[in-house]
Design an enzyme around this catalytic site. Structure first.
Site, short mmCIF file in Angstrom:
data_model
loop_
_atom_site.label_atom_id
_atom_site.label_comp_id
_atom_site.label_asym_id
_atom_site.label_seq_id
_atom_site.Cartn_x
_atom_site.Cartn_y
_atom_site.Cartn_z
N ASP A 111 2.10 -7.16 2.62
CA ASP A 111 0.92 -6.35 2.94
C ASP A 111 1.34 -5.09 3.71
O ASP A 111 0.74 -4.72 4.72
CB ASP A 111 -0.11 -7.15 3.74
CG ASP A 111 -1.45 -6.43 3.87
OD1 ASP A 111 -1.66 -5.40 3.18
OD2 ASP A 111 -2.31 -6.89 4.66
N ARG A 164 -0.46 4.34 -0.73
CA ARG A 164 -1.34 5.41 -0.23
C ARG A 164 -1.52 6.63 -1.14
O ARG A 164 -2.41 7.43 -0.91
CB ARG A 164 -0.87 5.90 1.15
CG ARG A 164 -0.71 4.83 2.21
CD ARG A 164 -1.98 4.06 2.47
NE ARG A 164 -1.88 3.18 3.63
CZ ARG A 164 -2.69 2.17 3.86
NH1 ARG A 164 -3.66 1.88 2.99
NH2 ARG A 164 -2.55 1.44 4.94
N ASP A 188 -8.76 -4.96 -2.73
CA ASP A 188 -8.10 -5.24 -1.45
C ASP A 188 -8.53 -4.27 -0.37
O ASP A 188 -8.62 -3.07 -0.58
CB ASP A 188 -6.58 -5.17 -1.60
CG ASP A 188 -5.88 -5.58 -0.33
OD1 ASP A 188 -6.13 -6.70 0.14
OD2 ASP A 188 -5.12 -4.77 0.22
N HIS A 243 0.35 3.64 8.37
CA HIS A 243 -0.61 4.60 8.92
C HIS A 243 0.16 5.63 9.74
O HIS A 243 1.30 5.40 10.14
CB HIS A 243 -1.65 3.90 9.80
CG HIS A 243 -2.54 2.96 9.06
ND1 HIS A 243 -3.50 3.38 8.17
CD2 HIS A 243 -2.60 1.60 9.07
CE1 HIS A 243 -4.12 2.32 7.67
NE2 HIS A 243 -3.60 1.24 8.18
N HIS A 266 -9.02 -10.07 -1.47
CA HIS A 266 -9.09 -9.93 -0.02
C HIS A 266 -10.38 -10.64 0.38
O HIS A 266 -11.47 -10.22 -0.02
CB HIS A 266 -9.14 -8.44 0.36
CG HIS A 266 -9.38 -8.17 1.80
ND1 HIS A 266 -8.43 -7.60 2.62
CD2 HIS A 266 -10.48 -8.37 2.60
CE1 HIS A 266 -8.92 -7.47 3.84
NE2 HIS A 266 -10.17 -7.92 3.84
N ASN A 274 -5.44 -6.75 9.33
CA ASN A 274 -6.56 -7.49 8.75
C ASN A 274 -6.06 -8.25 7.53
O ASN A 274 -5.62 -7.62 6.56
CB ASN A 274 -7.68 -6.52 8.36
CG ASN A 274 -8.95 -7.25 7.98
OD1 ASN A 274 -9.09 -8.43 8.23
ND2 ASN A 274 -9.89 -6.53 7.39
N HIS A 316 0.86 -1.19 0.00
CA HIS A 316 0.00 0.00 0.00
C HIS A 316 0.89 1.24 0.00
O HIS A 316 1.61 1.49 0.97
CB HIS A 316 -0.91 0.00 1.22
CG HIS A 316 -1.84 -1.17 1.29
ND1 HIS A 316 -3.09 -1.16 0.74
CD2 HIS A 316 -1.65 -2.42 1.79
CE1 HIS A 316 -3.67 -2.34 0.93
NE2 HIS A 316 -2.81 -3.12 1.56
N GLY A 365 -3.53 -2.62 10.02
CA GLY A 365 -2.35 -2.63 9.15
C GLY A 365 -1.04 -2.36 9.86
O GLY A 365 -0.99 -1.59 10.82
#
Length: 428
Positions: free
Chosen positions: A305, A64, A152, A309, A179, A278, A62, A324
């Site tokens: 994954d 973002r 996802d 954050h 996912h 998750n 990710h 996450g």
């Protein structure tokens, strides 16, 4: 400008090491030999006896951007990837806006060209806005450069919608990357439904939330002939379903994360949102089933994954913090320390799961240390002991349960298409 990498060991198929030299010309591996003769102005890199591998591949990251630049950007995420030894990563589409039409996907492609340190292959969404209602135009998105299709972060809730998505993807020879999560079974959970959730008095997410969707989807994949790839497998039931599907000849592949291999619910001894991801950390039995599944080929490879954050978001506690953790900069040292050094797996197996296997699953023209392949390389030190320090991450994300863990081994140098993109000071 060419490069000659001297005094490095490559890992052979029998897990033996062979001292070699490697010439890189025009971004490609042009020679591997016991000794390579220098030509003209080639740069010499002394590998100091360390191990050289094809660059790592992570199909589940990710970044973002756009929309979540406070958490991560293409620039910071790819710098973190390079530090972690990764030369190719695949960017998930849960951004704002979502890459659900060609214009957004093309814009993301332009941003990748402008600021990425490593190769980035962008996903496109299965449904418009990731809202699970209207399918995206997959043909248009493939032509615009989509790597594969995924929603996802959320599961596709109806069988008919997944069936239609798989039909379209199969016709385009593209993968559906899933996912797997049945929303009706989440029950406001924030961690695995088990011993620890009861002890901490937190709502739990049952294992069947994941495994029931996988069971549905493998039958849909069989009916459509679609390549169906399962993200971040976390339960023993999921492993069983995938194993049975493979035995039945269904075109299904799967990945597992470092954190699900190395941690379980019992490692959560207090309310700490750095353990909130998750799918959640499951039971010891699930953790063992994941390792067995990886070893027997039910699970094809390892993906991080990587999900950054902000510290403010993660400070909200288990109930309110987002799911996450980050993983790009810690994956290799953690896996090497806790799986290879403990003789659970060989170094060859680990490197295959980080390189050759994901490349084979998705038909990438990289992943192997061979003449003629792109010079996507990483040099690895497997002797140095050090402590993970989240404050030294190149990622914007600091959300990790592995902070202060002692590990052995790290990437020292990362090369993408013949260009040095990361170098650990003074070590090579």
């Amino acid at each position: 400008m060419g490069i000659i990498i001297k005094n490095v060991n490559r890992l052979l198929s029998n897990n033996a090491l062979e001292l070699c030299q490697i010439r890189v010309s025009n971004g490609v591996i042009s020679e591997i030999a016991p000794e390579v003769k220098q030509l003209n102005d080639e740069v010499i890199i002394d590998g100091k006896g360390h191990i050289i591998s094809s660059g790592f591949i992570d199909v589940h990251v990710h970044l973002r951007e756009p929309g979540g630049e406070a958490k991560e950007t293409i620039e910071t995420g790819t710098k973190a990837a390079a530090k972690g030894g990764y030369t190719t990563i695949c960017a998930m589409p849960n951004t704002n806006p979502v890459p659900d039409d060609k214009h957004i996907l093309e814009w993301i492609g332009q941003r990748i060209d402008q600021s990425a340190t490593v190769n980035v292959l962008p996903y496109a969404s299965i449904t418009k806005g990731l809202n699970g209602e209207k399918l995206s135009d997959m043909k248009e998105l493939k032509e615009a450069g989509a790597f594969a299709f995924t929603d996802d972060g959320v599961g596709i809730q109806t069988a008919d919608q997944m069936y239609q998505a798989m039909q379209q993807a199969a016709a385009l020879d593209m993968a559906i990357v899933a996912h797997c999560e049945d929303n009706s079974l989440i029950h406001s959970g924030v961690m695995h439904e088990g011993l620890t959730s009861k002890k901490l008095k937190l709502n739990g997410i049952p294992s069947i939330c994941e495994s029931t969707q996988i069971a549905r989807d493998v039958l849909l994949a069989e009916a459509t002939g679609c390549h169906y790839h399962v993200c971040h497998v976390s339960t023993k039931e999921s492993v069983r379903v995938i194993r049975d599907a493979k035995r039945a000849g269904i075109r299904v592949t799967a990945e597992v994360t470092p954190h699900h291999l190395l941690l379980n619910e019992c490692d959560i001894t207090e309310v700490n949102s750095n353990y909130k991801m998750n799918p959640p950390l499951r039971s010891k039995e699930d953790q063992q089933a994941l390792l067995i599944g990886l070893l027997d080929g039910t699970i094809d490879f390892i993906a991080t994954d990587h999900a950054p954050h902000t510290e403010e978001e993660k400070a909200r506690g288990m109930n309110d913090a987002p799911f996450g953790i980050v993983g790009l900069e810690t994956a290799f040292p953690l896996l090497y320390t806790h799986l290879v050094k403990t003789n659970v797996v060989t170094l060859k197996q680990l490197l295959d799961w980080l390189t050759i296997k994901p490349a084979q699953v998705f038909g990438m023209k990289t992943g192997e240390l061979e003449v003629g392949n792109k010079a996507d390389l990483t040099i690895l030190d497997i002797t140095e002991k050090w402590d993970i320090n989240k404050n030294n991450f190149l990622s914007k994300g600091r959300n990790t349960p592995f902070d202060k863990w002692e590990v052995t081994g790290k990437p020292l140098l990362t090369i993408v298409e013949g260009e040095i993109v990361f170098k650990e000071d003074n070590n090579v």
